[in-house]
Design an enzyme around this catalytic site. Structure first.
Site, short mmCIF file in Angstrom:
data_model
loop_
_atom_site.label_atom_id
_atom_site.label_comp_id
_atom_site.label_asym_id
_atom_site.label_seq_id
_atom_site.Cartn_x
_atom_site.Cartn_y
_atom_site.Cartn_z
N TYR A 89 50.24 76.87 -23.97
CA TYR A 89 49.56 75.39 -23.65
C TYR A 89 49.45 74.94 -25.12
O TYR A 89 48.62 76.06 -25.50
CB TYR A 89 48.50 75.18 -22.77
CG TYR A 89 49.19 75.22 -21.27
CD1 TYR A 89 49.74 74.04 -20.95
CD2 TYR A 89 48.44 76.04 -20.27
CE1 TYR A 89 50.23 73.97 -19.75
CE2 TYR A 89 48.96 75.76 -18.95
CZ TYR A 89 49.88 74.74 -18.67
OH TYR A 89 50.33 74.52 -17.25
N THR A 108 54.95 74.68 -22.46
CA THR A 108 54.98 73.64 -21.28
C THR A 108 54.32 72.43 -21.67
O THR A 108 53.31 72.24 -22.28
CB THR A 108 54.01 74.24 -20.16
OG1 THR A 108 54.17 75.42 -19.68
CG2 THR A 108 53.96 73.45 -19.00
N HIS A 168 56.43 71.19 -12.23
CA HIS A 168 55.26 72.14 -12.34
C HIS A 168 54.58 72.16 -10.97
O HIS A 168 53.48 72.21 -10.71
CB HIS A 168 54.10 71.10 -13.16
CG HIS A 168 53.15 72.07 -13.48
ND1 HIS A 168 53.05 72.31 -15.19
CD2 HIS A 168 51.93 72.65 -13.34
CE1 HIS A 168 51.96 73.08 -15.59
NE2 HIS A 168 51.09 73.38 -14.16
C1 LIG Z 1 48.25 77.99 -9.19
C2 LIG Z 1 49.36 77.57 -10.03
C3 LIG Z 1 49.04 77.65 -11.45
C4 LIG Z 1 49.91 77.43 -12.45
N1 LIG Z 1 49.56 77.51 -13.75
C5 LIG Z 1 50.62 77.33 -14.74
C6 LIG Z 1 50.41 77.76 -15.97
O1 LIG Z 1 49.45 78.23 -16.35
N2 LIG Z 1 51.37 77.44 -16.95
C7 LIG Z 1 52.37 76.66 -16.51
O2 LIG Z 1 53.48 76.25 -17.35
N3 LIG Z 1 52.73 76.23 -15.04
C8 LIG Z 1 52.03 76.84 -14.20
N4 LIG Z 1 52.17 76.39 -12.91
C9 LIG Z 1 53.62 75.76 -12.66
C10 LIG Z 1 54.39 77.18 -12.21
O3 LIG Z 1 54.88 77.85 -13.62
C11 LIG Z 1 55.82 76.54 -11.87
O4 LIG Z 1 56.40 75.68 -12.54
C12 LIG Z 1 55.65 76.01 -10.21
O5 LIG Z 1 54.46 76.69 -9.67
C13 LIG Z 1 56.79 76.65 -9.51
O6 LIG Z 1 56.94 75.89 -8.32
P1 LIG Z 1 56.70 76.70 -6.92
O7 LIG Z 1 55.14 77.18 -6.92
O8 LIG Z 1 56.72 75.96 -5.95
O9 LIG Z 1 57.50 77.82 -6.80
C14 LIG Z 1 51.29 76.72 -12.07
C15 LIG Z 1 51.56 76.75 -10.76
C16 LIG Z 1 50.62 77.08 -9.91
C17 LIG Z 1 50.88 77.21 -8.41
C1 LIG Z 2 45.08 76.16 -16.44
C2 LIG Z 2 46.22 75.13 -15.71
C3 LIG Z 2 46.40 74.51 -16.80
C4 LIG Z 2 47.31 75.80 -15.03
C5 LIG Z 2 48.48 75.00 -14.70
O1 LIG Z 2 49.27 75.03 -15.11
C6 LIG Z 2 48.09 74.49 -13.11
O2 LIG Z 2 47.12 74.59 -12.61
O3 LIG Z 2 49.05 73.66 -12.80
#
Ligand SMILES: Cc1cc2nc3c(=O)[nH]c(=O)nc-3n(C[C@H](O)[C@H](O)[C@H](O)COP(=O)(O)O)c2cc1C
Ligand SMILES: CC(C)CC(=O)C(=O)O
Length: 339
Positions: A121, A147, A235
């Site tokens: 990020y 991202t 996301h």
């Molecule tokens: C709890 C949580 C935290 C996430 N944190 C990040 C992150 O730190 N960076 C990022 O690029 N995507 C983040 N994502 C998005 C995931 O990388 C991904 O795009 C998404 O969860 C995929 O969908 P799914 O959970 O339905 O498989 C996060 C998703 C969740 C559920």
């Molecule tokens: C720390 C966050 C920015 C993590 C994230 O991508 C999310 O919570 O969807």
């Protein structure tokens, strides 16, 4: 899957943060249903006695097209946090992306899994991001995943209701009491533009992928800016509610990129046949998010392994029953129609 136990295990705050999406969670739900609407068209009388799920990513053969998505704050899911998911990935031949909002240092996670990728990020304090890139490079990460769909946080009503607070992500070097997600997300730089991408590509010193692209014109721009890969993603339905799903966005992006970069996809992939559909629609690999967290909540590293093993077994079964024994041969010919 029955997930009523997760609320008890995680509690209201963490459960809302990890399971939740933005707004009315329309996109969160659509992510799963849009894969189920893609119909497979199996070929019969094909020799499927040997099957091979391997794919090529960033020019290198990988044992599996399944990649663990970057997800923040994993020590709120189980005590081993990111070590549990990284070891789960390593034990199942899955790819792994570490979040930059990690609760375990990149230097600690890196050696646990082969060829990990590091998700970045861009923070208002850009030096923090550049320091993270340097750490990732020094600890052997193979690629940087920038991202780009998080200039500000999505409208997350579950977090607003619970006031969930996060123990500090180690990578950010923050002291003091735990912060609300709103406070942490405000650290992101909302002024990031295409003009900045070149600088990060250069600082990376490794292949750069842009994560969070949903439009073919943006995908083309990413390729022109030097991206080695695009991750088609909304996301996990956590940013803008009612945007299109990965399954919907993928085919036109694959066509626009036309082999000039790798294309990956995520969001709502829950079964091995969903992975096969992603590849058939033209993805080189598929990322899986929350299912891995649910495995960890129930059983730590072993839980992550169980989830990833089942996904691999389902993919293997799909390759056989579809009459396409090699994952790399999946194409739109395996589908009835697109969503
Ligand atoms: C709890 C949580 C935290 C996430 N944190 C990040 C992150 O730190 N960076 C990022 O690029 N995507 C983040 N994502 C998005 C995931 O990388 C991904 O795009 C998404 O969860 C995929 O969908 P799914 O959970 O339905 O498989 C996060 C998703 C969740 C559920
Ligand atoms: C720390 C966050 C920015 C993590 C994230 O991508 C999310 O919570 O969807």
């Amino acid at each position: 899957m029955d997930d009523t136990d997760l609320l008890d295990i995680l509690g209201d705050g963490a459960h809302g943060y990890f399971a939740g999406g933005a707004g009315d969670e329309i996109t969160l739900r659509a992510n799963e249903t849009s894969w189920s609407q893609v119909r497979l068209a199996p070929r019969v009388l094909v020799d499927v006695s040997e099957r091979d799920p391997s794919v090529t990513l960033l020019g290198k053969q990988r044992p599996s097209p399944i990649v663990v998505a970057p997800m923040a704050y994993q020590k709120h899911v189980c005590p081993d946090g990111e070590l549990a998911s990284a070891r789960g990935a390593a034990r199942t031949g899955s790819g792994y992306v570490l979040s930059s909002q990690t609760t375990t240092a990149p230097t600690v996670v890196g050696p646990e899994v082969s060829d990990p990728w590091f998700q970045l990020y861009v923070f208002r304090d850009r030096q923090v991001s550049l320091d993270l890139v340097a750490q990732a490079r020094e600890s052997g990460y193979e690629a940087l995943v920038l991202t780009v769909d998080f200039p500000v946080a999505g409208w997350r009503e579950r977090d607003k209701r619970t006031g969930f607070r996060v123990e500090h992500p180690v990578a950010l070097n923050l002291d003091g009491p735990p912060l609300t997600t709103e406070e942490l997300f405000a650290l992101h730089d909302p002024s990031l533009t295409w003009d900045d991408i070149g600088a990060f590509a250069e600082a990376a010193g490794m292949p750069l992928l842009l994560k969070g692209v949903l439009r073919p014109d943006d995908a083309e721009r990413a390729v022109d800016a030097g991206a080695a890969g695009i991750i088609v993603s909304n996301h996990g339905g956590r940013q803008l509610d009612t945007v299109l799903t990965g399954a919907e966005a993928l085919p036109p992006i694959v066509d626009a990129v036309a082999g000039r970069a790798d294309v990956l996809v995520d969001g709502g992939i829950r079964r091995g046949w969903d992975v096969a559909k992603a590849l058939a629609l033209g993805a080189d690999a598929a990322l899986v998010g929350r299912p891995v967290l649910w495995g960890m909540a129930r059983g730590g590293e072993e839980g992550a392994v169980a989830v990833l093993e089942q996904l691999h077994a389902e993919l293997d079964s799909t390759l056989a029953l579809l009459g396409v024994p090699n994952a790399r041969d999946l194409d739109r010919g395996a589908l009835v129609s697109q969503v």
